[in-house]
Each structure stands twice: as C-alpha cells, then as structure tokens.
Design a protein around this motif. Structure first.
Motif, short mmCIF file in Angstrom:
data_model
loop_
_atom_site.label_atom_id
_atom_site.label_comp_id
_atom_site.label_asym_id
_atom_site.label_seq_id
_atom_site.Cartn_x
_atom_site.Cartn_y
_atom_site.Cartn_z
N UNK A 104 0.82 -1.21 0.00
CA UNK A 104 0.00 0.00 0.00
C UNK A 104 0.85 1.26 0.00
N UNK A 105 2.06 1.15 0.50
CA UNK A 105 2.98 2.29 0.51
C UNK A 105 3.93 2.28 -0.70
N UNK A 106 3.69 1.39 -1.65
CA UNK A 106 4.49 1.39 -2.87
C UNK A 106 5.88 0.81 -2.70
N UNK A 107 6.08 -0.03 -1.70
CA UNK A 107 7.39 -0.63 -1.44
C UNK A 107 7.51 -1.94 -2.21
N UNK A 108 8.66 -2.19 -2.80
CA UNK A 108 8.85 -3.40 -3.61
C UNK A 108 8.75 -4.66 -2.76
N UNK A 109 8.48 -5.77 -3.40
CA UNK A 109 8.31 -7.05 -2.69
C UNK A 109 9.58 -7.42 -1.93
N UNK A 110 10.73 -7.26 -2.58
CA UNK A 110 11.99 -7.61 -1.93
C UNK A 110 12.23 -6.76 -0.69
N UNK A 111 12.02 -5.46 -0.84
CA UNK A 111 12.23 -4.55 0.29
C UNK A 111 11.18 -4.79 1.37
N UNK A 112 9.95 -5.11 0.95
CA UNK A 112 8.88 -5.38 1.92
C UNK A 112 9.23 -6.59 2.77
N UNK A 113 9.76 -7.64 2.14
CA UNK A 113 10.15 -8.83 2.89
C UNK A 113 11.28 -8.53 3.86
N UNK A 114 12.25 -7.71 3.41
CA UNK A 114 13.36 -7.36 4.28
C UNK A 114 12.89 -6.57 5.49
N UNK A 115 12.07 -5.55 5.24
CA UNK A 115 11.57 -4.75 6.35
C UNK A 115 10.66 -5.57 7.27
N UNK A 116 9.87 -6.45 6.66
CA UNK A 116 9.00 -7.29 7.47
C UNK A 116 9.78 -8.16 8.44
N UNK A 117 10.86 -8.78 7.95
CA UNK A 117 11.70 -9.61 8.82
C UNK A 117 12.25 -8.80 9.99
N UNK A 118 12.76 -7.60 9.66
CA UNK A 118 13.36 -6.76 10.69
C UNK A 118 12.32 -6.33 11.72
N UNK A 119 11.16 -5.86 11.24
CA UNK A 119 10.15 -5.33 12.15
C UNK A 119 9.52 -6.42 13.00
N UNK A 120 9.22 -7.56 12.41
CA UNK A 120 8.62 -8.65 13.18
C UNK A 120 9.59 -9.15 14.25
N UNK A 121 10.87 -9.14 13.94
CA UNK A 121 11.88 -9.50 14.94
C UNK A 121 11.91 -8.47 16.05
N UNK A 122 11.86 -7.20 15.68
CA UNK A 122 11.95 -6.13 16.68
C UNK A 122 10.80 -6.16 17.67
N UNK A 123 9.62 -6.49 17.19
CA UNK A 123 8.46 -6.50 18.10
C UNK A 123 8.18 -7.89 18.67
N UNK A 124 9.11 -8.82 18.45
CA UNK A 124 8.99 -10.13 19.08
C UNK A 124 7.94 -11.04 18.49
N UNK A 146 2.20 -1.82 15.93
CA UNK A 146 3.39 -0.99 15.90
C UNK A 146 4.25 -1.32 14.68
N UNK A 147 4.42 -2.60 14.38
CA UNK A 147 5.20 -3.00 13.21
C UNK A 147 4.56 -2.46 11.93
N UNK A 148 3.23 -2.56 11.81
CA UNK A 148 2.55 -2.06 10.62
C UNK A 148 2.73 -0.55 10.47
#
Length: 320
Positions: A104-124, A146-148
């Motif tokens: 929805x924010x126009x982020x590429x699939x590769x970058x979305x997966x990278x950020x998702x991994x980082x954020x989900x790890x950060x919030x446990x 918070x991650x979203x």
C-alpha cells in the motif's frame, strides 16, 4: 519544516458539541510528546485530525511540514499510526499484513520482505509471523500494530493509548520499543490516560480537559510547580468535617475520594506526625494514611479540581 507537529487554534465540532475548543500545540523534532486526558476529553479527536481521519472545523494543523487538510496525502505518507481501535483482518497472518501494508505504501516485494523480517523481529513476533492474527493475544496485536505503523519508516509516529489492557511484561516491552524508536530519531506523539506511562516516556506533555489544553510542559517542572507532598487520610464518613478542620493548619485541601481528606503538606513530610496527632487530639480515628510525592495526577487535579480517572496503570492486564 520547523517542527514535526504544529497546531494553531484547532477546533472540532460535532453538531452543537464542541469536542476540541481551540488547541495550540508544538511538538519538537525527536521528542516523545505525551498527550494526556480522561476519556471524552478530546485527545483522540485531536489525533484523528492530525492523522487526517477527521477534518478540523477550524484552525490549522501541520504534520511533517504538510497541512492536514490541503496536503492530507503527504501527511499520510510521512506518518505512522497505531490507533487503539485499529481493525486488523483476523484471517491474515502477521507476515501477510506487514507485506500488504508495504504494498500500500508502494514498497517493492523484496524490500517489503526485508523490512517485514526486521520489524517482526523487533516486536517479538518472528515465531508467530505465520499464524493468523485471530489467534494473537491483545499484547501481540498491539505489537503488530506498531510494526505495521513502521513499515514505511515514518518520521512521526502516533500511538493512541498503546498499552491499554496489556499485562505488565507486554507494557514494559512496548515502552522499550518506543524508546528505541525515539533514540533512532522518530518523533512520537503518545496519547494515554495513564500518567505513569507519560512520566516514564515523555519529555514533554500536554493535558487536555473538556477540549482545551489546561497544562503543558516538562513533567518534572509541572510536578515541581504543584509543590507540596499530598497527605490523604481515610476516616469514617461522619468524621470528615472534623478531619478537614484538624488538617487545615497543615496545608491546602486537595481532591480526594469521598471517604478521605487530602491536603498538600505545606512543610513537607516532616509534619506528617504532627498532622496525625492533630487528628488524634480532635478525636478522629484514622483508618488509612497515604503520603505521595507530587505526581502528574496532582498536576491534573490542580488544573481541573479532580483526579484523572484511570490515571494509574493497573497491575494486571489481559492474557499474554
């Protein structure tokens, strides 16, 4: 842009009801700003205007340098928002929701997966990322919120009562994450009815009541301005008038519950014994004694004449 959030004369009416009555605010770059008030005071209405979910009836608000009315799209691209009543699809997994938010924010699939991994790890939530959100506890949902809100790396983050209903462990974990985000440069606008939460996290606060700002500033400075320690004694209801008279020599009255008398101890804690002796001499048995250093609840009481309902953080929350 001089400040991440600038508000001048903000008003919101719902028919004949004035929910927000001329609010002025400035939130500085890189701070955690606490926005406090009881339910119905107008704090959530202010947040909804600042996040473009409600149109102001009057006044001007700029967020991340953009007007919330004329440049609403630019505001939405610059902010992260975790609202108390945010709707999350219970049939999707945590990872799917993070990926959808990125799209929805126009982020590429590769970058979305990278950020998702980082954020989900950060919030446990890494281990629960493939589970449907409908199986998440309240604390897990808050952390996913918070991650979203952080997927697009916003410069300003709005948190609307983020720890309501959480157990102490989840609450502390979320506090730690908010501090970490702030240390990394994110400006945080935090609404809460828990004064301890604001005291722990916020460098500056504003207290709203009946749609108006009644106090604003550094929590420490505001508490010092209230001054005196607060002595509260619980007595039998028929003894209240005598107790008030006996304690009047030791300080000014403070708001208290209906079976207690409270004063601001003019000469500090050293006079507690003398105050209790005065009650004894007046023939007033004391059922309970409380002595508290000045708190944000005292600031609220001094500004409004009453205590903030829900100001204390409960010892227990929902299951985690």
């Amino acid at each position: 842009m001089s400040h991440p959030i600038e508000v001048e004369g903000l008003v919101r009416r719902f028919g004949d009801i004035v929910a927000v009555a001329g609010v002025d605010l400035v939130v500085k770059q890189g701070e955690i700003f606490g926005f406090l008030g009881p339910n119905g005071a107008g704090k959530t209405t202010v947040v909804r205007m600042l996040t473009t979910l409600l149109r102001p009836s009057a006044g001007v608000a700029r967020v991340a340098g953009h007007d919330v009315v004329s440049a609403a799209g630019a505001v939405r691209r610059s902010i992260g928002v975790a609202l108390q009543d945010a709707a999350i699809d219970p049939l999707m997994t945590g990872r799917e929701l993070v990926r959808l938010q990125a799209v929805l924010h126009g982020i590429s699939r590769t970058e979305a997966d990278r950020r998702g991994d980082v954020l989900l790890e950060r919030v446990g939530l890494s281990l629960a990322s493939q589970r449907r959100v409908g199986t998440y506890s309240g604390g897990m949902r808050r952390r996913l919120d918070l991650a979203l809100a952080l997927v697009h790396e916003p410069s300003v983050l709005f948190l609307d009562e983020p720890t309501t209903g959480l157990d102490p462990t989840s609450r502390r974990a979320l506090w730690d994450e908010v501090r970490r985000l702030n240390h990394e440069g994110t400006t945080v606008f935090l609404t809460t009815q828990y004064l301890e939460e604001a005291d722990v996290l916020a460098g500056r606060i504003a207290i709203i009541d009946d749609g108006r700002i009644v106090r604003e500033g550094d929590p420490k400075v505001l508490k010092e301005a209230v001054g005196d320690y607060r002595l509260q004694v619980t007595v039998a209801p028929h003894q209240l008038p005598v107790a008030r008279q006996a304690l009047a020599a030791f300080g000014e009255p403070r708001p208290s519950h209906e079976t207690a008398v409270a004063i601001g101890l003019r000469a500090g804690p050293a006079t507690v014994s003398a105050a209790l002796r005065a009650l004894e001499d007046a023939g007033v048995p004391v059922e309970q004694v409380e002595l508290d250093a000045p708190s944000l609840d005292d600031v609220f009481a001094e500004a409004t004449g009453r205590r903030l309902e829900g100001a204390s953080i409960p010892d227990e929350g929902g299951p985690e």
